[in-house]
Design a protein around this motif. Structure first.
Motif, PDB file in Angstrom:
ATOM      1  N   ARG A 131       4.789  21.158 -12.952  1.00 45.39           N
ATOM      2  CA  ARG A 131       4.780  22.079 -11.810  1.00 45.39           C
ATOM      3  C   ARG A 131       6.141  22.761 -11.746  1.00 45.39           C
ATOM      4  NH1 ARG A 131       2.627  17.198  -9.632  1.00 45.39           N
ATOM      5  NH2 ARG A 131       0.363  17.350  -9.292  1.00 45.39           N
ATOM      6  N   ALA A 133       9.623  24.076 -10.820  1.00 48.22           N
ATOM      7  CA  ALA A 133      10.630  23.383 -10.027  1.00 48.22           C
ATOM      8  C   ALA A 133      11.830  24.295  -9.812  1.00 48.22           C
ATOM      9  CB  ALA A 133      11.066  22.100 -10.732  1.00 48.22           C
ATOM     10  N   ARG A 134      12.173  24.519  -8.562  1.00 44.99           N
ATOM     11  CA  ARG A 134      13.374  25.299  -8.219  1.00 44.99           C
ATOM     12  C   ARG A 134      14.014  24.643  -7.008  1.00 44.99           C
ATOM     13  NH1 ARG A 134      17.770  27.598  -8.805  1.00 44.99           N
ATOM     14  NH2 ARG A 134      18.089  29.832  -8.500  1.00 44.99           N
ATOM     15  N   ASP A 135      15.272  24.275  -7.128  1.00 41.73           N
ATOM     16  CA  ASP A 135      15.991  23.594  -6.046  1.00 41.73           C
ATOM     17  C   ASP A 135      15.237  22.354  -5.577  1.00 41.73           C
ATOM     18  OD1 ASP A 135      18.180  25.399  -5.941  1.00 41.73           O
ATOM     19  OD2 ASP A 135      16.962  26.808  -4.786  1.00 41.73           O
ATOM     20  N   VAL A 136      14.799  21.556  -6.525  1.00 39.44           N
ATOM     21  CA  VAL A 136      14.051  20.340  -6.233  1.00 39.44           C
ATOM     22  C   VAL A 136      15.020  19.177  -6.063  1.00 39.44           C
ATOM     23  CG1 VAL A 136      12.427  18.663  -7.214  1.00 39.44           C
ATOM     24  CG2 VAL A 136      11.974  21.113  -7.416  1.00 39.44           C
ATOM     25  N   SER A 137      14.808  18.347  -5.053  1.00 43.73           N
ATOM     26  CA  SER A 137      15.650  17.174  -4.859  1.00 43.73           C
ATOM     27  C   SER A 137      15.221  16.071  -5.812  1.00 43.73           C
ATOM     28  CB  SER A 137      15.540  16.672  -3.423  1.00 43.73           C
ATOM     29  OG  SER A 137      14.238  16.143  -3.184  1.00 43.73           O
ATOM     30  N   ASN A 140      12.097  14.156  -4.897  1.00 41.01           N
ATOM     31  CA  ASN A 140      10.775  14.747  -5.127  1.00 41.01           C
ATOM     32  C   ASN A 140      10.541  15.143  -6.578  1.00 41.01           C
ATOM     33  OD1 ASN A 140      10.092  14.631  -2.333  1.00 41.01           O
ATOM     34  ND2 ASN A 140      11.346  16.456  -1.985  1.00 41.01           N
ATOM     35  N   ALA A 141      11.481  14.821  -7.461  1.00 40.25           N
ATOM     36  CA  ALA A 141      11.442  15.367  -8.822  1.00 40.25           C
ATOM     37  C   ALA A 141      10.245  14.875  -9.630  1.00 40.25           C
ATOM     38  CB  ALA A 141      12.741  15.040  -9.544  1.00 40.25           C
ATOM     39  N   ASP A 143       7.330  14.480  -8.854  1.00 36.73           N
ATOM     40  CA  ASP A 143       6.127  15.263  -8.533  1.00 36.73           C
ATOM     41  C   ASP A 143       5.981  16.483  -9.435  1.00 36.73           C
ATOM     42  OD1 ASP A 143       5.576  13.506  -6.476  1.00 36.73           O
ATOM     43  OD2 ASP A 143       6.490  14.768  -4.921  1.00 36.73           O
ATOM     44  N   HIS A 144       7.044  16.860 -10.117  1.00 37.35           N
ATOM     45  CA  HIS A 144       7.032  18.051 -10.969  1.00 37.35           C
ATOM     46  C   HIS A 144       6.889  17.706 -12.454  1.00 37.35           C
ATOM     47  CE1 HIS A 144       8.165  20.843  -7.691  1.00 37.35           C
ATOM     48  NE2 HIS A 144       8.683  19.728  -7.184  1.00 37.35           N
ATOM     49  N   GLU A 224      16.834  17.656 -10.690  1.00 36.53           N
ATOM     50  CA  GLU A 224      17.569  18.191  -9.539  1.00 36.53           C
ATOM     51  C   GLU A 224      18.686  19.120 -10.002  1.00 36.53           C
ATOM     52  OE1 GLU A 224      19.045  16.047  -5.626  1.00 36.53           O
ATOM     53  OE2 GLU A 224      20.424  15.630  -7.306  1.00 36.53           O
ATOM     54  N   SER A 227      17.246  22.339 -11.908  1.00 37.82           N
ATOM     55  CA  SER A 227      16.507  23.264 -11.039  1.00 37.82           C
ATOM     56  C   SER A 227      17.396  23.891  -9.978  1.00 37.82           C
ATOM     57  CB  SER A 227      15.330  22.550 -10.383  1.00 37.82           C
ATOM     58  OG  SER A 227      15.750  21.638  -9.378  1.00 37.82           O
TER      59      SER A 227
END
Length: 287
Positions: A131, A133-137, A140-141, A143-144, A224, A227
């Motif tokens: 998925r 990913a942009r500016d993902v912590s 939550n990484a 999940d991508h 993180e 992204s």
């Protein structure tokens, strides 16, 4: 779920063999092994609910790179402490990032052409993005992430380390220098996707052995940090780094020779097997 590229077509590897996705989905998904990541959620929903037909037998030699045309390939240097030590370098404060050009990608089984006498091995866990990913912590990484696969970051050390400005991306991108496979394995297949045994042997001699839990920058942290700078796209690859035991870190240095076989394994995913053969010799001075 184990997602593969069989003869250039998207396939699922099951207990009964290989299932052609385009045929099994009646055309809902095409045959392109890379394109499926742009429809990742839809694909996962179908695959988990579909009544898949019995698979057919296949030869590992017919498996290609499971993601043959990623938009971006990221590679991380010095991401295991013991590898930084053997390289004589300090632990990095930020992930050192370079790229491997996608024409260097290859399937899990085949020949490795040696362009010089200074080709080295680097066993790596490879992350496949599912998925955008942009500016993902980091929280939550995962999940991508679509899944994980085995990779080798073969490296022509003379070209890579040419002074005064090293050429990491070129030195690691000769044809066949980025084999991956045998499949992209989804996260639900692992008890802990962050802690997998990884190893590399040359002609049966163990050269590298470790666990991916020893990464300095974990997979979530890598996602993180990357992204935060640029978008990660579905199908992108992240080579996460290599443990100690590379040839260039030995005394004396030890590089690959024609006739040798390199086997790279990661727990729960499978193995790569490359046979070293003569390649086009690069006689021009790397300077």
């Amino acid at each position: 779920m184990r997602i593969s590229n069989l003869g250039g077509r998207l396939a699922l590897l099951t207990d009964t063999g290989a299932v052609d996705v385009e045929k099994a989905s009646a055309g809902q998904f095409g045959a392109d092994p890379t394109a499926v990541y742009a429809k990742w959620d839809e694909f996962v929903a179908w695959a988990r609910s579909a009544d898949l037909p019995a698979g057919t037998s296949y030869d590992d030699a017919d498996l290609g790179a499971p993601v043959p045309e990623p938009a971006q390939i990221f590679a991380i240097g010095l991401n295991y402490r013991d590898h930084a030590v053997e390289s004589g370098l300090d632990f990095p404060a930020e992930p050192p990032v370079f790229t491997k050009f996608r024409t260097s990608l290859a399937g899990p089984v085949g020949d490795l052409e040696l362009p010089t006498d200074t080709v080295d091995w680097e066993a790596e866990l490879v992350v496949v993005i599912g998925r955008a990913a942009r500016d993902v912590s980091a929280e939550n990484a995962w999940d991508h992430v679509a899944g994980l696969t085995v990779g080798q970051d073969f490296s022509e050390r003379t070209r890579q380390l040419v002074p005064p400005a090293p050429q990491f991306s070129l030195g690691k991108s000769f044809p066949g220098f980025s084999p991956i496979g045998p499949a992209v394995v989804t996260l639900d297949e692992f008890a802990d996707p962050a802690d997998l045994e990884i190893s590399c042997t040359v002609d049966g001699e163990t050269m590298q052995h470790g666990r991916t839990s020893e990464l300095i920058f974990s997979i979530p942290v890598l996602i993180e940090r990357l992204s935060a700078v640029l978008p990660l796209l579905p199908g992108d690859l992240i080579f996460t780094g290599t443990p100690s035991g590379v040839g260039g870190g030995r005394s004396p240095k030890r590089f690959l020779r024609v006739g040798e076989e390199i086997v790279t394994r990661i727990e729960g995913i499978g193995e790569l097997r490359q046979k070293c053969v003569p390649g086009k010799r690069h006689t021009t001075a790397f300077a």
